[in-house]
Scaffold this active site. Sequence first.
Site, PDB file in Angstrom:
ATOM      1  N   SER A  28       0.803  -1.223   0.000  1.00  0.00           N
ATOM      2  CA  SER A  28       0.000   0.000   0.000  1.00  0.00           C
ATOM      3  C   SER A  28       0.839   1.278   0.000  1.00  0.00           C
ATOM      4  O   SER A  28       0.501   2.229  -0.716  1.00  0.00           O
ATOM      5  CB  SER A  28      -0.963   0.000   1.191  1.00  0.00           C
ATOM      6  OG  SER A  28      -1.929  -1.013   1.037  1.00  0.00           O
ATOM      7  N   LYS A  77      -8.850  -5.600  11.374  1.00  0.00           N
ATOM      8  CA  LYS A  77      -9.995  -5.216  10.546  1.00  0.00           C
ATOM      9  C   LYS A  77     -11.343  -5.378  11.263  1.00  0.00           C
ATOM     10  O   LYS A  77     -12.286  -4.652  10.974  1.00  0.00           O
ATOM     11  CB  LYS A  77      -9.998  -6.004   9.231  1.00  0.00           C
ATOM     12  CG  LYS A  77      -8.786  -5.689   8.368  1.00  0.00           C
ATOM     13  CD  LYS A  77      -8.718  -6.530   7.115  1.00  0.00           C
ATOM     14  CE  LYS A  77      -9.651  -6.017   6.052  1.00  0.00           C
ATOM     15  NZ  LYS A  77      -9.372  -6.634   4.728  1.00  0.00           N
ATOM     16  N   ASN A  98     -11.697  -1.848   6.319  1.00  0.00           N
ATOM     17  CA  ASN A  98     -10.325  -1.728   5.800  1.00  0.00           C
ATOM     18  C   ASN A  98      -9.941  -0.279   5.542  1.00  0.00           C
ATOM     19  O   ASN A  98      -8.804  -0.007   5.164  1.00  0.00           O
ATOM     20  CB  ASN A  98     -10.160  -2.546   4.514  1.00  0.00           C
ATOM     21  CG  ASN A  98     -10.878  -1.922   3.330  1.00  0.00           C
ATOM     22  OD1 ASN A  98     -11.879  -1.238   3.489  1.00  0.00           O
ATOM     23  ND2 ASN A  98     -10.386  -2.174   2.135  1.00  0.00           N
ATOM     24  N   ASP A 114     -13.320  -3.606   0.258  1.00  0.00           N
ATOM     25  CA  ASP A 114     -12.809  -4.842  -0.343  1.00  0.00           C
ATOM     26  C   ASP A 114     -13.753  -5.378  -1.419  1.00  0.00           C
ATOM     27  O   ASP A 114     -13.318  -5.808  -2.490  1.00  0.00           O
ATOM     28  CB  ASP A 114     -12.587  -5.907   0.731  1.00  0.00           C
ATOM     29  CG  ASP A 114     -11.315  -5.672   1.540  1.00  0.00           C
ATOM     30  OD1 ASP A 114     -10.383  -5.041   1.003  1.00  0.00           O
ATOM     31  OD2 ASP A 114     -11.261  -6.108   2.696  1.00  0.00           O
ATOM     32  N   ALA A 141     -14.299 -19.025   3.734  1.00  0.00           N
ATOM     33  CA  ALA A 141     -15.360 -18.301   4.435  1.00  0.00           C
ATOM     34  C   ALA A 141     -14.805 -17.346   5.481  1.00  0.00           C
ATOM     35  O   ALA A 141     -15.469 -17.045   6.465  1.00  0.00           O
ATOM     36  CB  ALA A 141     -16.334 -19.291   5.081  1.00  0.00           C
ATOM     37  N   GLY A 143     -12.697 -13.493   6.414  1.00  0.00           N
ATOM     38  CA  GLY A 143     -13.087 -12.091   6.256  1.00  0.00           C
ATOM     39  C   GLY A 143     -13.130 -11.651   4.808  1.00  0.00           C
ATOM     40  O   GLY A 143     -14.065 -10.956   4.390  1.00  0.00           O
ATOM     41  N   ALA A 144     -12.139 -12.044   4.015  1.00  0.00           N
ATOM     42  CA  ALA A 144     -12.123 -11.666   2.602  1.00  0.00           C
ATOM     43  C   ALA A 144     -13.297 -12.292   1.873  1.00  0.00           C
ATOM     44  O   ALA A 144     -13.931 -11.668   1.015  1.00  0.00           O
ATOM     45  CB  ALA A 144     -10.805 -12.083   1.964  1.00  0.00           C
ATOM     46  N   ASN A 164     -15.968 -24.313   3.007  1.00  0.00           N
ATOM     47  CA  ASN A 164     -14.850 -23.931   3.858  1.00  0.00           C
ATOM     48  C   ASN A 164     -14.400 -25.155   4.638  1.00  0.00           C
ATOM     49  O   ASN A 164     -15.209 -26.038   4.941  1.00  0.00           O
ATOM     50  CB  ASN A 164     -15.270 -22.814   4.825  1.00  0.00           C
ATOM     51  CG  ASN A 164     -14.095 -22.193   5.545  1.00  0.00           C
ATOM     52  OD1 ASN A 164     -13.191 -21.642   4.909  1.00  0.00           O
ATOM     53  ND2 ASN A 164     -14.076 -22.278   6.867  1.00  0.00           N
ATOM     54  N   TYR A 231      -2.218 -12.822  -4.610  1.00  0.00           N
ATOM     55  CA  TYR A 231      -1.487 -12.202  -5.725  1.00  0.00           C
ATOM     56  C   TYR A 231       0.032 -12.376  -5.594  1.00  0.00           C
ATOM     57  O   TYR A 231       0.799 -11.745  -6.308  1.00  0.00           O
ATOM     58  CB  TYR A 231      -1.843 -10.718  -5.877  1.00  0.00           C
ATOM     59  CG  TYR A 231      -1.658  -9.870  -4.645  1.00  0.00           C
ATOM     60  CD1 TYR A 231      -0.417  -9.325  -4.317  1.00  0.00           C
ATOM     61  CD2 TYR A 231      -2.730  -9.618  -3.802  1.00  0.00           C
ATOM     62  CE1 TYR A 231      -0.246  -8.553  -3.191  1.00  0.00           C
ATOM     63  CE2 TYR A 231      -2.572  -8.846  -2.662  1.00  0.00           C
ATOM     64  CZ  TYR A 231      -1.331  -8.321  -2.363  1.00  0.00           C
ATOM     65  OH  TYR A 231      -1.160  -7.554  -1.235  1.00  0.00           O
TER      66      TYR A 231
END
Length: 284
Positions: A28, A77, A98, A114, A141, A143-144, A164, A231
């Site tokens: 970031s 978060k 976030n 997000d 399953a 947070g994202a 999950n 990523y």
Amino acid sequence: MNDDQPPSQIRHAPLAGVIGMPIAHSRSPRLHGHWLARYNLPGHYVPLPVQPEHLAEVLRILPRAGFVGVNVTIPHKEAVLTLADTVTDRAALIGAANTLIFRPDGKIHADNTDGYGFIANLRQAAPDWQPDTAPAAVIGAGGAARAVVASLLETGVRELRIANRTRLRAEQIKAEFGARVVVYEWAQVGNMLEGAATVVNATSLGMEGKQPLRVPLDALLPGALVTDLVYTPLMTPFLVEAQARGCRVVDGLGMLLHQAAPGFERWFGHRPEVDDETRRIVLG
């Protein structure tokens, strides 16, 4: 700036940053630094390593130190929701924030971008994507995944399948998000992909240093849109195999870039563009 100016006439450049622990790996600062330089804007964006026991104290101090807001990452978060003065509906629904905006009156506004970043990434990479034509399948399953589920349902997905390793977390998502969510056993992930037009890995499996994502992909539809929130590496083994099976694949970097844009605009007053140059800069 003239150092002899009275303090009341000195305008400080806005400060923002990212709070987490650990934080040294975060891309970031590179991303926001690039945008600040590209648009010739005053301001600074810095990494802020903060232990959980110091989070509340740090959030009280930052606005007094010239900060206009921060991004929030693991492990804070969820905790920041209890410390914010106002929380957006989507952050409350997802159960995490976030992006924090520090208002002039000192109050903290919490948001979650997000899901926005996830959808913006897919629409940029696959402009003809039509999520409402067939089921979507989400692996994971956490947070994202909750942000992904909320955003996919918002786009009109009629059936969202989820699996999950700990089934209870998937069942909790179904309980909160409703009848369009169908829970599959972890052992049946391969079957969950049958007929799905959108397939998402929302786990950290497949990330460098993590266990691989061992999911049979035989049932993938050729032409399905397959994406991975991981990523590092950009092309995970999951995406490589999906592409070999004739699927359109989208890496997870774009989600990171797009989720950052709303916060940058609020803090620094300019909506940044997410383009190939931005990707190159962030990849370093």
